[in-house]
Design a protein around this motif. Sequence first.
Motif, PDB file in Angstrom:
ATOM      1  N   UNK A  36      24.014  67.335 -19.860  1.00 24.47           N
ATOM      2  CA  UNK A  36      24.293  68.290 -20.851  1.00 24.47           C
ATOM      3  C   UNK A  36      24.280  68.250 -22.913  1.00 24.47           C
ATOM      4  N   UNK A  37      24.563  68.906 -23.184  1.00 27.82           N
ATOM      5  CA  UNK A  37      24.529  69.541 -24.826  1.00 27.82           C
ATOM      6  C   UNK A  37      23.444  68.403 -25.357  1.00 27.82           C
ATOM      7  N   UNK A  38      22.595  68.044 -25.951  1.00 26.81           N
ATOM      8  CA  UNK A  38      22.331  66.956 -26.543  1.00 26.81           C
ATOM      9  C   UNK A  38      20.923  65.864 -25.692  1.00 26.81           C
ATOM     10  N   UNK A  39      21.031  65.915 -24.067  1.00 29.44           N
ATOM     11  CA  UNK A  39      20.252  65.077 -23.162  1.00 29.44           C
ATOM     12  C   UNK A  39      19.295  64.972 -23.338  1.00 29.44           C
ATOM     13  N   UNK A 204      19.878  74.296  -2.642  1.00 29.48           N
ATOM     14  CA  UNK A 204      18.848  73.355  -1.983  1.00 29.48           C
ATOM     15  C   UNK A 204      17.170  73.126  -2.581  1.00 29.48           C
ATOM     16  N   UNK A 205      17.445  72.439  -3.925  1.00 29.15           N
ATOM     17  CA  UNK A 205      15.992  72.706  -4.503  1.00 29.15           C
ATOM     18  C   UNK A 205      16.322  70.852  -4.624  1.00 29.15           C
ATOM     19  N   UNK A 206      15.135  70.577  -6.031  1.00 31.98           N
ATOM     20  CA  UNK A 206      14.848  69.040  -6.701  1.00 31.98           C
ATOM     21  C   UNK A 206      15.941  69.836  -8.153  1.00 31.98           C
ATOM     22  N   UNK A 207      16.457  68.414  -7.331  1.00 32.09           N
ATOM     23  CA  UNK A 207      17.510  68.032  -9.454  1.00 32.09           C
ATOM     24  C   UNK A 207      17.059  66.951  -9.629  1.00 32.09           C
ATOM     25  N   UNK A 208      16.961  67.004 -11.435  1.00 33.13           N
ATOM     26  CA  UNK A 208      16.118  65.899 -12.070  1.00 33.13           C
ATOM     27  C   UNK A 208      17.512  66.345 -13.078  1.00 33.13           C
ATOM     28  N   UNK A 209      17.939  64.894 -13.520  1.00 31.42           N
ATOM     29  CA  UNK A 209      19.103  64.982 -14.502  1.00 31.42           C
ATOM     30  C   UNK A 209      18.584  63.719 -15.852  1.00 31.42           C
ATOM     31  N   UNK A 210      18.944  64.087 -16.510  1.00 29.85           N
ATOM     32  CA  UNK A 210      18.558  63.831 -17.871  1.00 29.85           C
ATOM     33  C   UNK A 210      19.890  64.004 -19.159  1.00 29.85           C
ATOM     34  N   UNK A 211      19.575  61.918 -19.366  1.00 29.94           N
ATOM     35  CA  UNK A 211      20.799  61.716 -19.811  1.00 29.94           C
ATOM     36  C   UNK A 211      20.385  60.686 -21.169  1.00 29.94           C
ATOM     37  N   UNK A 212      20.373  61.535 -23.079  1.00 26.54           N
ATOM     38  CA  UNK A 212      20.236  60.815 -23.327  1.00 26.54           C
ATOM     39  C   UNK A 212      18.891  60.198 -23.337  1.00 26.54           C
ATOM     40  N   UNK A 213      17.967  61.592 -23.511  1.00 34.65           N
ATOM     41  CA  UNK A 213      16.721  61.785 -23.654  1.00 34.65           C
ATOM     42  C   UNK A 213      16.105  60.560 -22.466  1.00 34.65           C
ATOM     43  N   UNK A 214      16.661  60.248 -21.200  1.00 35.79           N
ATOM     44  CA  UNK A 214      15.931  59.322 -20.128  1.00 35.79           C
ATOM     45  C   UNK A 214      16.931  60.122 -18.786  1.00 35.79           C
ATOM     46  N   UNK A 215      15.252  59.780 -17.399  1.00 36.35           N
ATOM     47  CA  UNK A 215      15.945  60.596 -16.421  1.00 36.35           C
ATOM     48  C   UNK A 215      16.306  59.760 -16.281  1.00 36.35           C
TER      49      UNK A 215
END
Length: 227
Positions: A36-39, A204-215
Amino acid sequence: MIEFRHVVKTYPNGTKALDDFSITIGDGEFVFIEGSSGAGKSTLIKLLMCEERASEGEIYVNDFDLMRMPRRQIPRLRRTMGVVFQDFRLIESMTVYENVAFAMQVVGASNRVIRRRVPYILDLVALTDKARCRPIELSGGEQQRVALARALVNNPQAIIADEPTGNIDPVMSFEIVELLSAINRQGTTVVMVTHETELAAKFDKRTVAIENGRLVHDSSSMGGSGR
């Protein structure tokens, strides 16, 4: 190709944009970076481009050590990457052909090479018939394809796409990711930053999620293909 090891980025106002962030993206992968915005997604791009320097940790891109690299080498680093932005960043006074050719001129390509390469790239992104148009005459999706052509024209090792579908409609968004996928199949690494999780889920791709600067999620550890 790209490696972040325990990276921390704290801005002067005290904002910690990345917090112990680690990721490895191999040569030829396609990776969605979601959040999200600010992640912390924009900071990630700025660190990759050396617009900002990390506060702690290690970053390696295309054999460059970004934490120890002198500023004079930053242009060399950036020539290994093509960057596509949400707001296109085209030169309004130039035609489609001239916008793409300009990217070659700034790295010193000869006119002969430019005349051969630019039509090939415009054909690749299906814009041959728009070569003499100016950006104002194009749809949002067409402008983004010009931006992608400009990022591709110097044959980079990686494409960094920063919210490339943010200003275009859903149909064109799908087409842009399809085009990035086709480029990836030819061997170019693609890193696409996005907040559109539904769009990413269609591929069908690799997805990486960031939240509050962390993976907080990496599908590669769950069998994601990455290609």
